[in-house]
Design an enzyme around this catalytic site. Sequence first.
Site: not given
Ligand code: DTR
Ligand code: ZN
Ligand code: ZN
Length: 459
Positions: A54, A136, A148, A182, A298
Amino acid sequence: MSEPAVRRAIRRSRVRRAAVAAVAVTAVAVTTFLLPGGASASSTAGRPALAAPDVPVANVKAHLAQLQSIATANGGNRAHGRAGYKASADYVKGKLDAAGFTTVLQAYTYNGATSWNVIADWPGGDTAHTVMVGAHLDSVTAGPGINDDGSGSAGILETALAVSRAGLQPAKHLRFGWWGTEEAGMVGSKNYVNSLSSADRSKIEAYLNFDMIGSPNPGYFVYDDNAALDTLFKNYFSGLGVATEPETEGDGRSDHSPFKNAGIAVGGLFSGADYIKTAAQAAKWGGTSGQAFDRCYHASCDTSANIDDTALDRMSDAIAYAIWTLAAGGGGTPSPSPSPSTPGGNVFENAADLAIPDAGAAVTSSITVSGRTGNAPATLQVGVDIKHTWRGDLVIDLLAPDGTAYRLKNSSGNDSADNVLTTYTVNASAKAANGTWKLKVQDVAAQDTGYLDSWKLTF
Ligand code: DTR
Ligand code: ZN
Ligand code: ZN
């Protein structure tokens, strides 16, 4: 005289031990995984499977808290060319160095600014067969990028630390990558793949990408680029009872793309971004329909508060499961691999090796049957293949999806032959065919050991 025969001779002179009270435990299982080119990642036959650990979600969240602090201390983001990104890379590298990884900050320039990928190799394993995992590490300039893609970065970091804690010695070589830039178009990962010779690219058997795995209104999406890797993750979540959907939104939009374009098998997981969760998705996953999977995608609000802990936890554990399965021939929650691969066939098999503890607790192996209609037949065939050096020790039951037990084999004090290779016929006509069936096996006498090699249901 062979060793098993010596044991039999000793046992014949020994009063048989009483059966041991059993507490059934869920088994660990090995999933045989075939990569393009036929390379297989299954364990050596008969060697008990290694259970993936885990991954403590609290530890993953602690990494996210660090990334949040870094962003807060550096202008509110961790973007390419900004101080927050280098501080993020130094944090990740520091953790990996302390855990025994061989790490490199791979420098490159973009738009006049230097940035770095963090590449970490776990010493050992056959480098000609490398399993790579990545995420990333950069954010957009608008915010700290905790989901993200702090979520993926922290998830693979904690999994790497779990590899170290376990002292894992996988047959295959393990490599981890944290990508820069990225958000400007997979610049860091492209630099990495382009830096590889074609020979070194061919050594990477699979690349698994984790970009957004903690979305606050989560979905469970599996990359469908490679069938075997897709099945690996689908089986994992099936074992959790969590439905998944194919990931199609991100094609070409994250760091798996340079690997895929180089002909490397890619897979991964995604919890959703700015697309809207439908009512049907909310019905199976919970959360809020009519709302984006991540409303802070974002945006400046992509902070530590922008995480669903359950999704982060499940996905981090899935990363560990994939690594243990692909590189170490181990696994986690038993994951049926129905055959044929499309639901609704009439033969469902689990070929996962499963150790049977000597004079110990019962273990179970699962097969999830789907796509059939009505009940099971009165002549349900249960094919069992157990390697064991004294089959009289073994008690075997079939458990229907509702838990009803059908005794297939009792223990026997004088059945000293090896192995069980038998097809049992069960009248299961009172039970619905679809659902998770289990084979429960217990070794009730000391000495002589073995493992479940495979079993199957024929409807
Ligand atoms: N993670 C987002 C790019 C992104 C948008 N939809 C998906 C689906 C699967 C992987 C990545 C993404 C970015 O880095 O902006
Ligand atoms: Zn992104
Ligand atoms: Zn991303």
